[in-house]
Design a protein around this motif. Structure first.
Motif, PDB file in Angstrom:
ATOM      1  N   THR A   1      -3.016   4.223   6.197  1.00  0.00           N
ATOM      2  CA  THR A   1      -3.507   3.042   5.531  1.00  0.00           C
ATOM      3  C   THR A   1      -3.365   1.853   6.458  1.00  0.00           C
TER       4      THR A   1
ATOM      5  N   ARG B   1     -17.164   0.035  -7.208  1.00  0.00           N
ATOM      6  CA  ARG B   1     -16.348   0.419  -6.060  1.00  0.00           C
ATOM      7  C   ARG B   1     -17.022  -0.006  -4.750  1.00  0.00           C
TER       8      ARG B   1
ATOM      9  N   TRP C   1      -7.401  -1.576   4.565  1.00  0.00           N
ATOM     10  CA  TRP C   1      -8.337  -0.452   4.559  1.00  0.00           C
ATOM     11  C   TRP C   1      -7.530   0.812   4.356  1.00  0.00           C
ATOM     12  N   ASP C   2      -8.184   1.904   4.000  1.00  0.00           N
ATOM     13  CA  ASP C   2      -7.540   3.202   4.163  1.00  0.00           C
ATOM     14  C   ASP C   2      -8.537   4.241   4.627  1.00  0.00           C
TER      15      ASP C   2
ATOM     16  N   VAL D   1      -9.984  -1.790   0.945  1.00  0.00           N
ATOM     17  CA  VAL D   1      -9.076  -1.691  -0.193  1.00  0.00           C
ATOM     18  C   VAL D   1      -8.752  -3.091  -0.694  1.00  0.00           C
TER      19      VAL D   1
ATOM     20  N   SER E   1      -3.656   8.543  -6.086  1.00  0.00           N
ATOM     21  CA  SER E   1      -4.740   7.799  -5.448  1.00  0.00           C
ATOM     22  C   SER E   1      -5.793   8.774  -4.946  1.00  0.00           C
TER      23      SER E   1
ATOM     24  N   TYR F   1     -13.239   9.544  -5.989  1.00  0.00           N
ATOM     25  CA  TYR F   1     -13.168   8.102  -5.735  1.00  0.00           C
ATOM     26  C   TYR F   1     -14.056   7.332  -6.710  1.00  0.00           C
TER      27      TYR F   1
ATOM     28  N   LEU G   1       0.822  -1.194   0.000  1.00  0.00           N
ATOM     29  CA  LEU G   1       0.000   0.000   0.000  1.00  0.00           C
ATOM     30  C   LEU G   1       0.863   1.254   0.000  1.00  0.00           C
TER      31      LEU G   1
END
Ligand SMILES: [Zn+2]
Ligand SMILES: [Zn+2]
Length: 455
Positions: free
Chosen positions: A156, A364, A319-320, A445, A33, A346, A22
């Motif tokens: 993250t 997503r 995850w973030d 993620v 990102s 996003y 990550l």
């Protein structure tokens, strides 16, 4: 694989492979990102953290005093939530939207009066609310840099996260009215064990059609259609943190995404989530959580993003996280607008999204949103012809009305005379968010396929 993993570019080390993967994505990939704050924002966040720390003691004192008088139990029969006065009007208005004229009637008032959408009725409902002390979920304004529970933000996922301030036992403000209980009442435990959760699957395609038909929508993005709307049972009170975790896991399980096996392809119950969090602490992941919360199993203590992180990290699920907080000199809506920008970016950067369509479906994952006092799941974002933006959400406090669920799986064609009205329960825009000046977003993620760096 085990041992220490090194970043080949800058020497960053971590014992968790995913953390390094990550890190590569965040710091060394060409594409920006959508969830990474740029340097300007990061510097600004650092300033905000200092400012917030300076202001915090004074703010806390005010809230502690208010806490005794400003919380009310929701007067809607079967709700059971305890809310800060500032949230009550919005909350009651949404009960009305949950309760369409042509649908079922889940939100019946204790007094027997029928809710209506007029504002005068709304304030009379507030007058009916029984005054009682209650919880606030987070501190006034989630400070940038650290969450109320002391976990670094804009970070993250991975078990390496360490608290950056002294750990203490949290109280009513963070954990709710039942912050000190050893066990929830038997009737509630039985209810939760017997009924689990209320859920509908297939709501997102119905909303897509409503948005398509609505002349007050310019365009909208939606998350993966398999995401379930999980909402509370009658009288359960508030387990919103758990319900949002369940919605995130519904995406993982229903799409077979990495992590689905760890959940045995099933959405865990509140009790299983509590077990997983406690096991995470046992493994040393955010183990200070045990000091902050005490025992969690079988209680109604509120959980938040730090506990969601513990759960995912304990199962090696990535995850973030991103926070938005007003800085000195910012207009009041600055953090809110930055949040809309991040959410829109996003979804707009999702693979294969059709930017020409009015309704832009994506695959997503949904996003966990925390603000002071409540959390919900972001399933999309809408722009209106006026330029106004609304997040599209599944709020665990409110169930899908019959005028939505009857269209699931195309059982009946979606032809609403007032699509705008039917969307109300799912929209949160400036009118709602202007009361808050700090927001946390957390998302699941997918594991990155870049392990060739380590082979
Ligand atoms: Zn690096
Ligand atoms: Zn309520």
């Amino acid at each position: 694989m085990s041992g220490v993993f090194n970043c080949p570019f800058c020497g960053y080390k971590d014992s968790v492979e995913y953390s390094v993967l990550l890190h590569l994505e965040v710091h060394h990939s060409e594409g920006k990102s959508p969830f990474v704050a740029d340097e300007e924002q990061t510097a600004a966040a650092a300033v905000a953290a200092v400012t917030a720390a300076a202001a915090r003691s004074g703010v806390e004192a005010t809230v502690a005093k208010e806490e005794l008088t400003e919380y009310y139990q929701c007067p809607v029969k079967s709700c059971g939530e305890i809310l800060h006065l500032a949230r009550l009007d919005d909350h009651l208005e949404l009960h009305n939207a949950e309760n369409p004229a042509d649908g079922s009637n889940p939100g019946e008032l204790e007094s027997g009066a029928q809710p209506s959408s007029s504002s005068s009725c709304s304030s009379s409902m507030r007058a009916q609310a029984a005054a009682m002390p209650g919880p606030s979920r987070a501190k006034p304004g989630v400070p940038a840099g650290v969450t109320p529970n002391g976990i670094p933000l804009s970070s993250t996922g991975g078990p390496h996260v360490k608290p950056s301030k002294p750990v203490r036992r949290l109280g009513k403000k963070e954990l709710g009215a039942y912050y000190n209980e050893e066990r929830m009442p038997r009737w509630l435990e039985d209810l939760l064990k017997k009924r689990g959760y209320k859920s509908s699957q297939g709501v997102i395609p119905v909303l897509a059609q409503l948005l398509q038909q609505n002349k007050y929508t310019q365009y909208a993005y939606l998350c993966h259609p398999e995401t379930q709307h999980i909402s509370k049972l009658r009288n359960e009170g508030s387990f919103c943190g758990y319900r949002n975790i369940q919605m995130m896991i519904s995406y993982i399980v229903n799409t077979g995404a990495p992590g689905a096996i760890a959940f045995r392809n099933t959405i865990p119950s509140i009790f299983q989530i509590q077990d997983l969090i406690e096991k995470g602490w046992d493994q040393g992941i955010h183990e200070e959580g045990r000091i902050e919360l005490g025992s969690l199993r079988g209680t109604r203590k509120y959980i938040g993003t730090p506990e969601a992180q513990t759960l995912l990290a304990s199962l090696n699920i990535q995850w973030d996280m991103q926070t938005f907080k007003n800085l000195d000199g910012d207009p009041p809506s600055a953090s809110e607008n930055r949040m809309y920008d991040a959410v829109e970016q996003y979804f707009a950067t999702a693979p294969g999204v059709n930017m020409q369509s009015k309704v832009r479906n994506t695959r997503r994952p949904p996003i966990y949103l925390q603000h002071q006092g409540h959390s919900m799941t972001i399933i999309g974002i809408e722009r209106q012809p006026s330029g106004n933006r609304n997040l599209l959400v599944f709020d665990p406090s409110f169930a899908d009305p019959a005028n939505i669920t009857r269209h699931i799986d195309n059982r009946r064609p979606v032809e609403h005379s007032h699509p705008d009205r039917a969307l109300k329960l799912y929209r949160r825009g400036p009118r709602y968010f202007s009361k808050y000046h700090a927001f946390e977003l957390m998302r699941y993620v997918h594991i990155l396929s870049r392990s060739f760096f380590f082979s």
